[in-house]
Design an enzyme around this catalytic site. Structure first.
Site, PDB file in Angstrom:
ATOM      1  N   GLY A   1      12.801  -3.920  11.573  1.00 57.41           N
ATOM      2  CA  GLY A   1      11.825  -3.017  10.970  1.00 57.41           C
ATOM      3  C   GLY A   1      10.495  -3.658  10.663  1.00 57.41           C
TER       4      GLY A   1
ATOM      5  CG  HIS B   1       5.445  -9.175   5.253  1.00 57.58           C
ATOM      6  ND1 HIS B   1       5.125  -9.217   6.601  1.00 57.58           N
ATOM      7  CD2 HIS B   1       6.177  -8.049   5.093  1.00 57.58           C
ATOM      8  CE1 HIS B   1       5.631  -8.161   7.214  1.00 57.58           C
ATOM      9  NE2 HIS B   1       6.293  -7.439   6.320  1.00 57.58           N
TER      10      HIS B   1
ATOM     11  CB  ILE C   1      -0.954  -0.013   1.232  1.00 56.84           C
ATOM     12  CG1 ILE C   1      -2.167   0.855   0.990  1.00 56.84           C
ATOM     13  CG2 ILE C   1      -0.223   0.382   2.511  1.00 56.84           C
ATOM     14  CD1 ILE C   1      -3.265   0.654   2.031  1.00 56.84           C
TER      15      ILE C   1
END
Ligand code: 5GP
Ligand code: ZN
Length: 115
Positions: free
Chosen positions: A94, A101, A32
């Site tokens: 992070g 993923h 996104i």
């Protein structure tokens, strides 16, 4: 399926996503907030919080994740110029979404080391 997991909700279709690929085991969709001209996330449909949560029973699934990523990179036209795979793990890595993923990023020179 983990009830409070964003990516499990994306797999279930409860949160919309821009799908790239889906089969029984994995799901791929556009990030996104892309960090590169081409930025796709590929995830196992099985909820694994992170890569270190995988065990021997996930060997085939992890292999498939990489092999499907290769196909996606090729389909996205990234093969010739190259691309980068990233699996952020934990706080210092992070990681912000705790469903495993693999980032597939390409379409620009990525440089090394990353910032
Ligand atoms: P991480 O920092 O955990 O390795 O990466 C999480 C990624 O998920 C980020 O690149 C972020 O932009 C992406 N992301 C977070 N929420 C959503 C969402 O609702 N939909 C999509 N498509 N990507 C998301
Ligand atoms: Zn999940």
């Amino acid at each position: 399926m983990s009830d409070d997991c964003l990516f499990c909700k994306i797999i279930a279709g409860e949160i919309p996503s821009d799908k790239v690929y889906s089969d029984d085991d994995v799901y791929a969709f556009h990030d996104i907030n892309p960090a590169a001209p081409s930025h796709i996330l590929i995830i196992p449909k099985k909820h694994l919080a992170d890569v270190k949560s995988a065990d021997d029973s996930d060997q085939a699934l992890l292999g498939k994740l990489l092999l499907k990523a290769n196909e996606i990179a090729r389909d996205q036209g990234l093969e010739e110029a190259g691309y980068r795979y990233v699996i952020n793990t934990g706080r210092d890595g992070g990681q912000t979404v705790y469903h495993l993923h693999l980032h597939i990023m390409g379409g620009r020179g990525m440089g090394w080391p990353p910032g």
